[in-house]
Design an enzyme around this catalytic site. Structure first.
Site, PDB file in Angstrom:
ATOM      1  N   ASP A  13       0.878  -1.161   0.000  1.00  0.00           N
ATOM      2  CA  ASP A  13       0.000   0.000   0.000  1.00  0.00           C
ATOM      3  C   ASP A  13       0.926   1.224   0.000  1.00  0.00           C
ATOM      4  O   ASP A  13       2.131   1.096   0.266  1.00  0.00           O
ATOM      5  CB  ASP A  13      -0.882  -0.034   1.250  1.00  0.00           C
ATOM      6  CG  ASP A  13      -1.754   1.188   1.371  1.00  0.00           C
ATOM      7  OD1 ASP A  13      -2.342   1.600   0.360  1.00  0.00           O
ATOM      8  OD2 ASP A  13      -1.852   1.739   2.490  1.00  0.00           O
ATOM      9  N   LEU A  14       0.393   2.383  -0.291  1.00  0.00           N
ATOM     10  CA  LEU A  14       1.230   3.596  -0.341  1.00  0.00           C
ATOM     11  C   LEU A  14       0.892   4.580   0.787  1.00  0.00           C
ATOM     12  O   LEU A  14       1.726   4.869   1.655  1.00  0.00           O
ATOM     13  CB  LEU A  14       1.036   4.283  -1.705  1.00  0.00           C
ATOM     14  CG  LEU A  14       1.718   5.629  -1.888  1.00  0.00           C
ATOM     15  CD1 LEU A  14       3.234   5.507  -1.863  1.00  0.00           C
ATOM     16  CD2 LEU A  14       1.271   6.268  -3.221  1.00  0.00           C
ATOM     17  N   ASP A  15      -0.357   5.075   0.743  1.00  0.00           N
ATOM     18  CA  ASP A  15      -0.766   6.121   1.693  1.00  0.00           C
ATOM     19  C   ASP A  15      -0.777   5.564   3.121  1.00  0.00           C
ATOM     20  O   ASP A  15      -1.490   4.605   3.405  1.00  0.00           O
ATOM     21  CB  ASP A  15      -2.171   6.633   1.332  1.00  0.00           C
ATOM     22  CG  ASP A  15      -2.224   7.283  -0.046  1.00  0.00           C
ATOM     23  OD1 ASP A  15      -1.325   8.071  -0.352  1.00  0.00           O
ATOM     24  OD2 ASP A  15      -3.172   7.000  -0.800  1.00  0.00           O
ATOM     25  N   THR A  21       0.673  10.412   3.538  1.00  0.00           N
ATOM     26  CA  THR A  21      -0.415  11.041   2.785  1.00  0.00           C
ATOM     27  C   THR A  21      -1.775  10.723   3.375  1.00  0.00           C
ATOM     28  O   THR A  21      -2.749  11.394   3.050  1.00  0.00           O
ATOM     29  CB  THR A  21      -0.372  10.567   1.322  1.00  0.00           C
ATOM     30  OG1 THR A  21       0.125   9.242   1.328  1.00  0.00           O
ATOM     31  CG2 THR A  21       0.527  11.443   0.490  1.00  0.00           C
ATOM     32  N   LYS A  49      -9.645   5.192   5.401  1.00  0.00           N
ATOM     33  CA  LYS A  49      -8.303   4.761   4.965  1.00  0.00           C
ATOM     34  C   LYS A  49      -8.417   3.571   4.012  1.00  0.00           C
ATOM     35  O   LYS A  49      -9.079   2.578   4.337  1.00  0.00           O
ATOM     36  CB  LYS A  49      -7.448   4.364   6.168  1.00  0.00           C
ATOM     37  CG  LYS A  49      -6.967   5.546   6.988  1.00  0.00           C
ATOM     38  CD  LYS A  49      -6.016   5.060   8.075  1.00  0.00           C
ATOM     39  CE  LYS A  49      -5.871   6.049   9.191  1.00  0.00           C
ATOM     40  NZ  LYS A  49      -5.270   5.425  10.384  1.00  0.00           N
ATOM     41  N   GLY A  50      -7.765   3.670   2.878  1.00  0.00           N
ATOM     42  CA  GLY A  50      -7.752   2.568   1.910  1.00  0.00           C
ATOM     43  C   GLY A  50      -8.950   2.556   0.980  1.00  0.00           C
ATOM     44  O   GLY A  50      -9.013   1.756   0.047  1.00  0.00           O
ATOM     45  N   ILE A  51      -9.916   3.424   1.228  1.00  0.00           N
ATOM     46  CA  ILE A  51     -11.179   3.426   0.471  1.00  0.00           C
ATOM     47  C   ILE A  51     -11.070   4.391  -0.719  1.00  0.00           C
ATOM     48  O   ILE A  51     -10.546   5.500  -0.580  1.00  0.00           O
ATOM     49  CB  ILE A  51     -12.351   3.846   1.407  1.00  0.00           C
ATOM     50  CG1 ILE A  51     -12.393   2.948   2.662  1.00  0.00           C
ATOM     51  CG2 ILE A  51     -13.680   3.834   0.664  1.00  0.00           C
ATOM     52  CD1 ILE A  51     -12.592   1.474   2.422  1.00  0.00           C
ATOM     53  N   SER A 120      -2.139   0.355  -4.317  1.00  0.00           N
ATOM     54  CA  SER A 120      -2.770   1.523  -3.689  1.00  0.00           C
ATOM     55  C   SER A 120      -4.074   1.832  -4.405  1.00  0.00           C
ATOM     56  O   SER A 120      -4.139   1.762  -5.633  1.00  0.00           O
ATOM     57  CB  SER A 120      -1.839   2.733  -3.801  1.00  0.00           C
ATOM     58  OG  SER A 120      -2.536   3.913  -3.437  1.00  0.00           O
ATOM     59  N   ALA A 121      -5.085   2.200  -3.620  1.00  0.00           N
ATOM     60  CA  ALA A 121      -6.372   2.601  -4.209  1.00  0.00           C
ATOM     61  C   ALA A 121      -6.285   3.970  -4.857  1.00  0.00           C
ATOM     62  O   ALA A 121      -7.218   4.407  -5.527  1.00  0.00           O
ATOM     63  CB  ALA A 121      -7.445   2.608  -3.126  1.00  0.00           C
ATOM     64  N   ASN A 124      -3.670   8.889  -7.568  1.00  0.00           N
ATOM     65  CA  ASN A 124      -2.531   9.816  -7.485  1.00  0.00           C
ATOM     66  C   ASN A 124      -1.218   9.106  -7.138  1.00  0.00           C
ATOM     67  O   ASN A 124      -0.198   9.786  -6.954  1.00  0.00           O
ATOM     68  CB  ASN A 124      -2.802  10.879  -6.419  1.00  0.00           C
ATOM     69  CG  ASN A 124      -3.912  11.834  -6.821  1.00  0.00           C
ATOM     70  OD1 ASN A 124      -3.805  12.508  -7.848  1.00  0.00           O
ATOM     71  ND2 ASN A 124      -4.986  11.874  -6.047  1.00  0.00           N
ATOM     72  N   LYS A 151     -10.813  -2.121  -1.828  1.00  0.00           N
ATOM     73  CA  LYS A 151     -10.556  -2.763  -0.546  1.00  0.00           C
ATOM     74  C   LYS A 151     -11.820  -2.610   0.313  1.00  0.00           C
ATOM     75  O   LYS A 151     -12.451  -1.549   0.233  1.00  0.00           O
ATOM     76  CB  LYS A 151      -9.369  -2.082   0.165  1.00  0.00           C
ATOM     77  CG  LYS A 151      -8.068  -2.152  -0.638  1.00  0.00           C
ATOM     78  CD  LYS A 151      -6.970  -1.285  -0.010  1.00  0.00           C
ATOM     79  CE  LYS A 151      -5.748  -1.244  -0.923  1.00  0.00           C
ATOM     80  NZ  LYS A 151      -4.648  -0.392  -0.433  1.00  0.00           N
ATOM     81  N   GLU A 175       0.197  -2.871   4.845  1.00  0.00           N
ATOM     82  CA  GLU A 175      -0.977  -1.986   4.952  1.00  0.00           C
ATOM     83  C   GLU A 175      -1.029  -1.203   6.254  1.00  0.00           C
ATOM     84  O   GLU A 175      -0.536  -1.657   7.284  1.00  0.00           O
ATOM     85  CB  GLU A 175      -2.240  -2.864   4.950  1.00  0.00           C
ATOM     86  CG  GLU A 175      -2.893  -3.024   3.607  1.00  0.00           C
ATOM     87  CD  GLU A 175      -3.546  -1.759   3.077  1.00  0.00           C
ATOM     88  OE1 GLU A 175      -3.773  -0.813   3.842  1.00  0.00           O
ATOM     89  OE2 GLU A 175      -3.821  -1.730   1.871  1.00  0.00           O
ATOM     90  N   ASP A 176      -1.702  -0.053   6.202  1.00  0.00           N
ATOM     91  CA  ASP A 176      -1.997   0.696   7.439  1.00  0.00           C
ATOM     92  C   ASP A 176      -3.491   0.708   7.760  1.00  0.00           C
ATOM     93  O   ASP A 176      -3.879   1.238   8.798  1.00  0.00           O
ATOM     94  CB  ASP A 176      -1.524   2.149   7.329  1.00  0.00           C
ATOM     95  CG  ASP A 176      -2.339   2.914   6.304  1.00  0.00           C
ATOM     96  OD1 ASP A 176      -2.579   2.374   5.206  1.00  0.00           O
ATOM     97  OD2 ASP A 176      -2.762   4.041   6.608  1.00  0.00           O
TER      98      ASP A 176
HETATM   99  C1  BG6 Z   1      -6.054   5.315  -0.582  1.00  0.00           C
HETATM  100  C2  BG6 Z   1      -6.205   6.224   0.619  1.00  0.00           C
HETATM  101  O1  BG6 Z   1      -4.726   4.901  -0.659  1.00  0.00           O
HETATM  102  O2  BG6 Z   1      -6.401   5.992  -1.783  1.00  0.00           O
HETATM  103  C3  BG6 Z   1      -7.616   6.807   0.658  1.00  0.00           C
HETATM  104  O3  BG6 Z   1      -5.958   5.498   1.803  1.00  0.00           O
HETATM  105  C4  BG6 Z   1      -7.931   7.481  -0.685  1.00  0.00           C
HETATM  106  O4  BG6 Z   1      -7.698   7.739   1.717  1.00  0.00           O
HETATM  107  C5  BG6 Z   1      -7.735   6.482  -1.809  1.00  0.00           C
HETATM  108  O5  BG6 Z   1      -9.264   7.954  -0.690  1.00  0.00           O
HETATM  109  C6  BG6 Z   1      -8.019   7.082  -3.190  1.00  0.00           C
HETATM  110  O6  BG6 Z   1      -7.079   8.085  -3.448  1.00  0.00           O
HETATM  111  P1  BG6 Z   1      -7.158   9.121  -4.655  1.00  0.00           P
HETATM  112  O7  BG6 Z   1      -5.808   9.795  -4.627  1.00  0.00           O
HETATM  113  O8  BG6 Z   1      -7.394   8.338  -5.903  1.00  0.00           O
HETATM  114  O9  BG6 Z   1      -8.292  10.045  -4.370  1.00  0.00           O
HETATM  115 MG    MG Z   2      -3.058   3.140   3.319  1.00  0.00          MG
END
Ligand code: BG6
Ligand code: MG
Length: 223
Positions: A13-15, A21, A49-51, A120-121, A124, A151, A175-176
């Protein structure tokens, strides 16, 4: 149970794992919730988180009893507004925003020949990796735009292992978020959670801090 010697790859996972982030996402959603008159809480923030972006917006609207108040076009505008605020913060990031120990951990994985992919979801993610100067470490990225389910569905982690050409049981997912740990477990990978042991109780192993995530410590926990 998978042994440490069986592990050949890591799906990250990234964020909130490689960089903080998750705080920037939380702040941007908190601002949007305030502007919509939806009460914010730590539980609401943690649950996001992760959504994915649109699912996060739906959860916020639901928390405020406003799920039927906006058209699809209006929801897309709200999500775009949050993203504009988030990206403005991302663009200020530098390699100094890599979480403690993570660069050393990635270097140790590379040196020992483990293969890496990103699950990562976030749409970005390539931009964030660029700001952190970590794009070289992750040529294999699951594109969240191609997923049917977010996720805690296992799809993103299954795809992360496929990018490595490895069976899931030879991969550790990192993952976090509780939703992410559930996704890793459902994909049949070994789950490594970083954060609050209560929140991430379903993980095969939990580290309270990124600085503790080393191959030596993982080997000790997996045996
Ligand atoms: C996940 C984050 O990695 O990416 C979420 O934990 C975030 O908080 C999701 O909503 C989607 O990210 P983005 O950058 O596509 O809006
Ligand atoms: Mg995360």
């Amino acid at each position: 149970m998978t042994k440490f010697a069986d592990i050949k790859g890591f799906v990250f996972d990234l964020d909130g794992v490689i960089t903080d982030t998750s705080i920037l996402h939380g702040t941007a959603w908190h601002q949007l919730a305030d502007s919509l008159g939806v009460a914010w809480s730590k539980e609401l923030g943690d649950g996001l988180k992760g959504i994915s972006r649109m699912d996060s917006l739906e959860m916020i609207l639901k928390a405020g009893g406003k799920e039927n108040d906006y058209t699809q076009a209006e929801k897309e505008k709200l999500a775009a507004q949050k993203n504009t605020n988030y990206v403005a913060e991302v663009d200020k990031m530098t390699p100094a925003n890599i979480l403690p120990g993570m660069k050393a951990f990635l270097d140790s994985l590379r040196a020992k020949g483990y293969d890496l992919s990103l699950a990562s979801a976030s749409k970005n993610a390539p931009r964030v990796l660029g700001k952190l100067q970590l794009a070289d470490y992750f040529p294999k990225i699951v594109d969240p735009a191609t997923l049917t389910h977010g996720k805690p569905d296992p799809e993103i982690y299954t795809r992360g292992a496929e990018l490595l050409n490895l069976p899931p049981e030879q991969c550790i997912g990192v993952e976090d978020a509780a939703a992410g740990v559930a996704a890793i477990n459902a994909a049949g990978e070994v789950s490594l959670g970083i954060g609050d042991a209560k929140e991430l109780g379903a993980a095969d192993m939990v580290f309270s801090d990124t600085a503790e995530v080393t191959l030596e410590n993982i080997a000790k926990k997996l045996g």
